[in-house]
Scaffold this motif. Structure first.
Motif, mmCIF file in Angstrom:
data_model
loop_
_atom_site.group_PDB
_atom_site.id
_atom_site.type_symbol
_atom_site.label_atom_id
_atom_site.label_comp_id
_atom_site.label_asym_id
_atom_site.label_seq_id
_atom_site.Cartn_x
_atom_site.Cartn_y
_atom_site.Cartn_z
ATOM 1 N N SER A 21 25.325 40.022 20.197
ATOM 2 C CA SER A 21 25.065 39.434 21.529
ATOM 3 C C SER A 21 25.943 40.112 22.861
ATOM 4 O O SER A 21 25.225 39.982 23.719
ATOM 5 N N ALA A 22 27.150 40.083 22.663
ATOM 6 C CA ALA A 22 27.877 40.422 23.902
ATOM 7 C C ALA A 22 27.388 42.161 23.988
ATOM 8 O O ALA A 22 27.252 42.258 25.269
ATOM 9 N N VAL A 23 27.316 42.990 23.158
ATOM 10 C CA VAL A 23 26.603 44.287 23.602
ATOM 11 C C VAL A 23 25.075 44.208 24.414
ATOM 12 O O VAL A 23 24.964 44.742 25.291
ATOM 13 N N GLU A 24 24.285 43.209 23.802
ATOM 14 C CA GLU A 24 23.052 42.936 24.321
ATOM 15 C C GLU A 24 23.278 42.584 25.698
ATOM 16 O O GLU A 24 22.406 42.899 26.687
ATOM 17 N N SER A 25 24.222 41.715 26.030
ATOM 18 C CA SER A 25 24.392 41.046 27.354
ATOM 19 C C SER A 25 24.863 41.912 28.197
ATOM 20 O O SER A 25 24.231 41.977 29.444
ATOM 21 N N GLY A 27 24.327 45.254 28.303
ATOM 22 C CA GLY A 27 23.217 45.872 28.700
ATOM 23 C C GLY A 27 22.255 45.419 29.758
ATOM 24 O O GLY A 27 21.932 46.169 30.535
ATOM 25 N N LYS A 28 22.093 44.140 29.303
ATOM 26 C CA LYS A 28 21.151 43.450 30.524
ATOM 27 C C LYS A 28 21.705 43.522 31.667
ATOM 28 O O LYS A 28 21.153 43.512 33.037
ATOM 29 N N VAL A 29 22.990 42.834 31.670
ATOM 30 C CA VAL A 29 23.865 42.745 33.171
ATOM 31 C C VAL A 29 23.817 44.293 33.837
ATOM 32 O O VAL A 29 23.639 44.403 35.187
ATOM 33 N N ALA A 30 23.967 45.365 33.072
ATOM 34 C CA ALA A 30 24.132 46.689 33.670
ATOM 35 C C ALA A 30 22.839 46.955 34.446
ATOM 36 O O ALA A 30 22.827 47.227 35.491
ATOM 37 N N LYS A 31 21.615 46.703 33.801
ATOM 38 C CA LYS A 31 20.442 47.039 34.137
ATOM 39 C C LYS A 31 20.083 46.209 35.380
ATOM 40 O O LYS A 31 19.434 46.600 36.485
ATOM 41 N N GLN A 32 20.456 44.834 35.333
ATOM 42 C CA GLN A 32 20.189 44.065 36.527
ATOM 43 C C GLN A 32 20.934 44.362 37.882
ATOM 44 O O GLN A 32 20.564 43.762 38.888
ATOM 45 N N GLY A 33 22.117 45.263 37.637
ATOM 46 C CA GLY A 33 23.025 45.322 38.700
ATOM 47 C C GLY A 33 22.607 46.461 39.528
ATOM 48 O O GLY A 33 23.273 46.615 40.471
ATOM 49 N N GLY A 34 21.342 46.854 39.538
ATOM 50 C CA GLY A 34 20.873 47.862 40.492
ATOM 51 C C GLY A 34 19.519 48.177 40.513
ATOM 52 O O GLY A 34 18.603 47.404 39.712
ATOM 53 N N PRO A 35 18.777 49.169 41.188
ATOM 54 C CA PRO A 35 17.759 49.290 41.673
ATOM 55 C C PRO A 35 16.723 50.201 40.586
ATOM 56 O O PRO A 35 15.655 50.338 40.816
#
Length: 102
Positions: A21-25, A27-35
């Motif tokens: 769950s932490a690893v998946e989170s 990844g999601k946060v990293a992708k949402q952090g930019g364009p």
């Protein structure tokens, strides 16, 4: 997460659900952090997987790139672009792993 995660991934997820769950989170946060769009993100991650010679990650990100709209030609080209950086043998290994999922 890929539509059909590997058996190993599912085993680890069952044994260590909080870790996954932490690893998946992350990844999601990293992708949402930019364009960067999902297709480009998957091609970048595919290149990184090839660079570390991770067969499983190449399988995963080749499939994810397809799911995100990358063509087979774009996936293969992304790997070919690595030849001068990683070397021919490394790229050929990654190509063979990607082809197993294309």
């Amino acid at each position: 997460m890929a539509t059909n995660p590997s058996t190993q991934y599912l085993k680890i997820k069952q044994r260590h659900p909080q870790l996954i769950s932490a690893v998946e989170s992350l990844g999601k946060v990293a992708k949402q952090g930019g364009p960067i769009d999902e297709k480009t993100a998957q091609l970048i991650q595919l290149a990184a997987a090839a660079a570390i010679r991770s067969e499983g990650a190449v399988h995963s990100h080749a499939k994810r790139a397809l799911d995100a709209g990358a063509s087979v030609d774009e996936i293969r080209h992304a790997l070919l672009l690595l030849t001068s950086t990683l070397g021919f043998p490394c790229v050929m290994a990654a190509m063979s792993w990607a082809d197993e999922k294309l």
